[in-house]
Write a protein that holds these residues in place. Structure first.
Motif, PDB file in Angstrom:
ATOM      1  N   ARG A 198      22.945 -23.075   7.900  1.00  0.00           N
ATOM      2  CA  ARG A 198      21.652 -23.731   7.676  1.00  0.00           C
ATOM      3  C   ARG A 198      20.961 -23.184   6.432  1.00  0.00           C
ATOM      4  NH1 ARG A 198      19.559 -23.547  13.985  1.00  0.00           N
ATOM      5  NH2 ARG A 198      20.735 -25.380  14.727  1.00  0.00           N
ATOM      6  N   LEU A 199      21.085 -21.865   6.205  1.00  0.00           N
ATOM      7  CA  LEU A 199      20.452 -21.259   5.032  1.00  0.00           C
ATOM      8  C   LEU A 199      21.049 -21.803   3.736  1.00  0.00           C
ATOM      9  CD1 LEU A 199      20.118 -17.529   6.159  1.00  0.00           C
ATOM     10  CD2 LEU A 199      18.246 -19.121   5.684  1.00  0.00           C
ATOM     11  N   PHE A 200      22.358 -21.969   3.708  1.00  0.00           N
ATOM     12  CA  PHE A 200      22.992 -22.531   2.512  1.00  0.00           C
ATOM     13  C   PHE A 200      22.404 -23.899   2.189  1.00  0.00           C
ATOM     14  CE2 PHE A 200      26.436 -19.368   2.620  1.00  0.00           C
ATOM     15  CZ  PHE A 200      26.671 -19.204   1.267  1.00  0.00           C
ATOM     16  N   ILE A 201      22.311 -24.745   3.199  1.00  0.00           N
ATOM     17  CA  ILE A 201      21.822 -26.104   2.969  1.00  0.00           C
ATOM     18  C   ILE A 201      20.343 -26.099   2.599  1.00  0.00           C
ATOM     19  CG2 ILE A 201      21.373 -28.324   4.086  1.00  0.00           C
ATOM     20  CD1 ILE A 201      23.919 -27.840   5.737  1.00  0.00           C
ATOM     21  N   ARG A 202      19.545 -25.304   3.322  1.00  0.00           N
ATOM     22  CA  ARG A 202      18.095 -25.303   3.095  1.00  0.00           C
ATOM     23  C   ARG A 202      17.721 -24.715   1.738  1.00  0.00           C
ATOM     24  NH1 ARG A 202      14.957 -21.580   7.057  1.00  0.00           N
ATOM     25  NH2 ARG A 202      15.229 -20.042   5.392  1.00  0.00           N
ATOM     26  N   GLU A 203      18.401 -23.640   1.325  1.00  0.00           N
ATOM     27  CA  GLU A 203      17.966 -22.916   0.126  1.00  0.00           C
ATOM     28  C   GLU A 203      18.734 -23.304  -1.148  1.00  0.00           C
ATOM     29  OE1 GLU A 203      16.666 -19.107   0.087  1.00  0.00           O
ATOM     30  OE2 GLU A 203      15.505 -19.365   1.915  1.00  0.00           O
ATOM     31  N   THR A 204      19.940 -23.828  -1.006  1.00  0.00           N
ATOM     32  CA  THR A 204      20.708 -24.187  -2.194  1.00  0.00           C
ATOM     33  C   THR A 204      20.950 -25.691  -2.303  1.00  0.00           C
ATOM     34  OG1 THR A 204      22.949 -24.088  -1.245  1.00  0.00           O
ATOM     35  CG2 THR A 204      21.949 -22.007  -1.935  1.00  0.00           C
ATOM     36  N   GLY A 205      20.743 -26.417  -1.192  1.00  0.00           N
ATOM     37  CA  GLY A 205      21.031 -27.842  -1.194  1.00  0.00           C
ATOM     38  C   GLY A 205      22.510 -28.150  -1.051  1.00  0.00           C
ATOM     39  N   LEU A 206      23.332 -27.119  -0.840  1.00  0.00           N
ATOM     40  CA  LEU A 206      24.783 -27.273  -0.713  1.00  0.00           C
ATOM     41  C   LEU A 206      25.262 -26.681   0.605  1.00  0.00           C
ATOM     42  CD1 LEU A 206      25.825 -26.041  -4.280  1.00  0.00           C
ATOM     43  CD2 LEU A 206      25.678 -28.422  -3.520  1.00  0.00           C
ATOM     44  N   THR A 207      26.319 -27.254   1.152  1.00  0.00           N
ATOM     45  CA  THR A 207      26.964 -26.627   2.301  1.00  0.00           C
ATOM     46  C   THR A 207      27.678 -25.361   1.845  1.00  0.00           C
ATOM     47  OG1 THR A 207      29.059 -27.794   1.998  1.00  0.00           O
ATOM     48  CG2 THR A 207      27.358 -28.894   3.355  1.00  0.00           C
ATOM     49  N   PHE A 208      28.040 -24.520   2.806  1.00  0.00           N
ATOM     50  CA  PHE A 208      28.805 -23.313   2.482  1.00  0.00           C
ATOM     51  C   PHE A 208      30.076 -23.674   1.720  1.00  0.00           C
ATOM     52  CE2 PHE A 208      32.575 -20.940   4.017  1.00  0.00           C
ATOM     53  CZ  PHE A 208      32.383 -19.765   3.312  1.00  0.00           C
ATOM     54  N   GLY A 209      30.802 -24.687   2.197  1.00  0.00           N
ATOM     55  CA  GLY A 209      32.044 -25.083   1.543  1.00  0.00           C
ATOM     56  C   GLY A 209      31.843 -25.559   0.121  1.00  0.00           C
ATOM     57  N   ALA A 210      30.786 -26.358  -0.109  1.00  0.00           N
ATOM     58  CA  ALA A 210      30.514 -26.870  -1.452  1.00  0.00           C
ATOM     59  C   ALA A 210      30.086 -25.740  -2.388  1.00  0.00           C
ATOM     60  CB  ALA A 210      29.442 -27.951  -1.394  1.00  0.00           C
ATOM     61  N   TRP A 211      29.291 -24.795  -1.860  1.00  0.00           N
ATOM     62  CA  TRP A 211      28.842 -23.664  -2.692  1.00  0.00           C
ATOM     63  C   TRP A 211      30.034 -22.800  -3.082  1.00  0.00           C
ATOM     64  CZ3 TRP A 211      28.474 -18.631  -3.881  1.00  0.00           C
ATOM     65  CH2 TRP A 211      27.380 -18.205  -4.650  1.00  0.00           C
ATOM     66  N   LYS A 212      30.905 -22.521  -2.102  1.00  0.00           N
ATOM     67  CA  LYS A 212      32.088 -21.702  -2.382  1.00  0.00           C
ATOM     68  C   LYS A 212      32.985 -22.386  -3.409  1.00  0.00           C
ATOM     69  CE  LYS A 212      36.127 -19.625  -0.209  1.00  0.00           C
ATOM     70  NZ  LYS A 212      36.930 -19.474   1.011  1.00  0.00           N
ATOM     71  N   LYS A 213      33.109 -23.698  -3.308  1.00  0.00           N
ATOM     72  CA  LYS A 213      33.936 -24.446  -4.256  1.00  0.00           C
ATOM     73  C   LYS A 213      33.401 -24.305  -5.670  1.00  0.00           C
ATOM     74  CE  LYS A 213      35.491 -29.238  -4.987  1.00  0.00           C
ATOM     75  NZ  LYS A 213      35.400 -30.615  -4.426  1.00  0.00           N
ATOM     76  N   ARG A 214      32.093 -24.398  -5.837  1.00  0.00           N
ATOM     77  CA  ARG A 214      31.511 -24.236  -7.173  1.00  0.00           C
ATOM     78  C   ARG A 214      31.723 -22.822  -7.705  1.00  0.00           C
ATOM     79  NH1 ARG A 214      25.912 -27.639  -7.950  1.00  0.00           N
ATOM     80  NH2 ARG A 214      26.602 -29.595  -6.986  1.00  0.00           N
ATOM     81  N   LEU A 215      31.582 -21.829  -6.813  1.00  0.00           N
ATOM     82  CA  LEU A 215      31.806 -20.446  -7.230  1.00  0.00           C
ATOM     83  C   LEU A 215      33.237 -20.266  -7.721  1.00  0.00           C
ATOM     84  CD1 LEU A 215      31.061 -17.428  -7.424  1.00  0.00           C
ATOM     85  CD2 LEU A 215      31.740 -17.211  -5.025  1.00  0.00           C
ATOM     86  N   ILE A 216      34.192 -20.789  -6.972  1.00  0.00           N
ATOM     87  CA  ILE A 216      35.594 -20.656  -7.366  1.00  0.00           C
ATOM     88  C   ILE A 216      35.851 -21.363  -8.693  1.00  0.00           C
ATOM     89  CG2 ILE A 216      37.927 -21.423  -6.743  1.00  0.00           C
ATOM     90  CD1 ILE A 216      37.249 -20.696  -3.844  1.00  0.00           C
ATOM     91  N   LEU A 217      35.256 -22.539  -8.882  1.00  0.00           N
ATOM     92  CA  LEU A 217      35.427 -23.255 -10.144  1.00  0.00           C
ATOM     93  C   LEU A 217      34.833 -22.470 -11.308  1.00  0.00           C
ATOM     94  CD1 LEU A 217      34.650 -26.866  -8.908  1.00  0.00           C
ATOM     95  CD2 LEU A 217      36.822 -26.100  -9.895  1.00  0.00           C
ATOM     96  N   GLN A 218      33.633 -21.912 -11.126  1.00  0.00           N
ATOM     97  CA  GLN A 218      33.027 -21.123 -12.189  1.00  0.00           C
ATOM     98  C   GLN A 218      33.898 -19.913 -12.519  1.00  0.00           C
ATOM     99  OE1 GLN A 218      28.989 -19.992 -12.055  1.00  0.00           O
ATOM    100  NE2 GLN A 218      28.193 -22.060 -11.997  1.00  0.00           N
TER     101      GLN A 218
END
Length: 273
Positions: A198-218
Motif C-alpha cells: 500500500r505504501l508503494f502505491i500511495r507514496e510513489t504511484g507505482l506498485t512494488f513490481g512496477a517500482w522494482k522494474k524501473r529500478l532494474i532498468l535504471q
C-alpha cells in the motif's frame, strides 16, 4: 562508485544570468566521475544532455537516469542535483525564462531525436556570441521549437517519504537484484507485506513490481553504459536467463539494450507500468 563519494563540481554560474537577448546559453563540458556540490536551482531552465555517457539527475524525491538517447529538462527555479558516475560528454542548454514557458513545468526526461541532437551540438559550436536576428539567434529559436515538440519518457523513480518505505527502497537500491518478493522486503522495512504494498502505491504511484522494474532498468542502463556486458548485467540483476532480461528490456523500453543506448528506439512502445 557511490554518488555520495564522487568529487564535487563547482557551481555553473550561467544558470543565474538573465539576458533576454540570449534565449539560450550553451555550455559544453567533459566530465568524469563527478557530481554537484549541493542541490541548487537557478532562474534559467536547463536542458542537460550527454552526447556520450549516462547521467543521474535527482530532483526532490525523484531519481532520473539518462542515457545518450535522452535529455533532462529542468524548469527554472526547480532544485536539482546531477551526477556523472562515468565519463560524460555534457552539452547543457540554459534557457531564458521567457522562452521556456511551453516546456514542462516539472523535471522531465525527453527523447532526443536525430534532428534535436544535431541542433544541440550546433548550438554548442555557436556558443553565446550571437546577436538578435542573426543566424545564431534563429538557430536557437528553432532549437526551442524542437525542444517543445520532444517526446517525454517516464524512466524515473519516485522515492516517497514514509520511513518504512524509505528503508525498503534503500535496501533495493543497495542490491537491485537481491530482493525477489515483497514478503522478503517487508521484513527489512519492519512492516507487513500488505502495508508495504500500500505504501508503494500511495507514496510513489507505482506498485512494488512496477517500482522494482524501473529500478532494474535504471541500474541496467548505468551498468551497460559503463561497459559491462548484457549477460553480466542480466545475471547480476537477478535474471535466470539472458533472453528473459532482453525481453523485459525490450517490452519496457521498445528496444534492445544496445539499441536503447545508441538512441535507436521507439518511444511509443515504452511501458514502465
Amino acid at each position: 562508485m557511490s554518488v555520495a563519494k564522487l568529487p564535487k563540481l563547482a557551481p555553473i554560474e550561467i544558470g543565474w544570468r538573465t539576458d533576454p537577448h540570449l534565449p539560450i546559453i550553451p555550455l559544453s563540458m567533459e566530465v568524469k566521475h563527478a557530481g554537484c556540490a549541493a542541490p541548487h536551482a537557478h532562474p534559467r531552465g536547463q536542458l542537460i544532455y550527454a552526447s556520450r555517457g549516462v547521467m543521474r539527475v535527482v530532483s526532490g524525491k525523484e531519481v532520473l537516469v539518462v542515457p545518450p538517447s535522452q535529455a533532462v529538462w529542468v524548469p527554472p527555479d526547480v532544485e536539482h542535483e546531477v551526477y556523472f558516475p562515468g565519463e560524460v560528454s555534457l552539452r547543457n542548454l540554459f534557457l531564458e525564462r521567457g522562452v521556456s514557458g511551453r516546456l514542462p513545468n516539472e523535471c522531465t526526461i525527453l527523447k532526443v531525436s536525430p534532428l534535436l541532437r544535431e541542433l544541440i551540438l550546433k548550438a554548442v559550436t555557436v556558443g553565446e556570441s550571437y546577436l538578435p536576428e542573426s543566424s545564431g539567434y534563429r538557430l536557437m529559436m528553432v532549437l526551442v521549437d524542437e525542444l517543445c515538440q520532444a517526446e517525454p519518457t517516464e524512466l524515473r523513480l519516485p522515492m516517497g517519504h514514509d520511513e518504512r518505505l524509505q528503508r525498503a527502497i534503500e535496501r533495493m537500491i543497495a542490491d537491485p537484484g537481491g530482493i525477489e518478493t515483497i514478503e522478503g522486503l517487508a521484513s527489512v522495512a519492519c512492516t507487513s507485506p500488505r502495508t508495504l504494498a500500500r505504501l508503494f502505491i500511495r507514496e510513489t504511484g507505482l506498485t512494488f513490481g512496477a517500482w522494482k522494474k524501473r529500478l532494474i532498468l535504471q541500474e541496467a542502463i548505468e551498468r551497460l553504459a559503463s561497459g559491462q556486458s548484457v549477460t553480466t548485467v542480466a545475471f547480476d540483476l537477478g535474471y535466470q536467463s539472458l533472453s528473459a532480461f532482453i525481453d523485459m528490456f525490450r517490452q519496457a523500453l521498445g528496444a534492445s539494450p544496445g539499441q536503447y543506448l545508441s538512441g535507436s528506439m521507439n518511444c511509443s512502445k515504452i511501458d514502465l507500468g
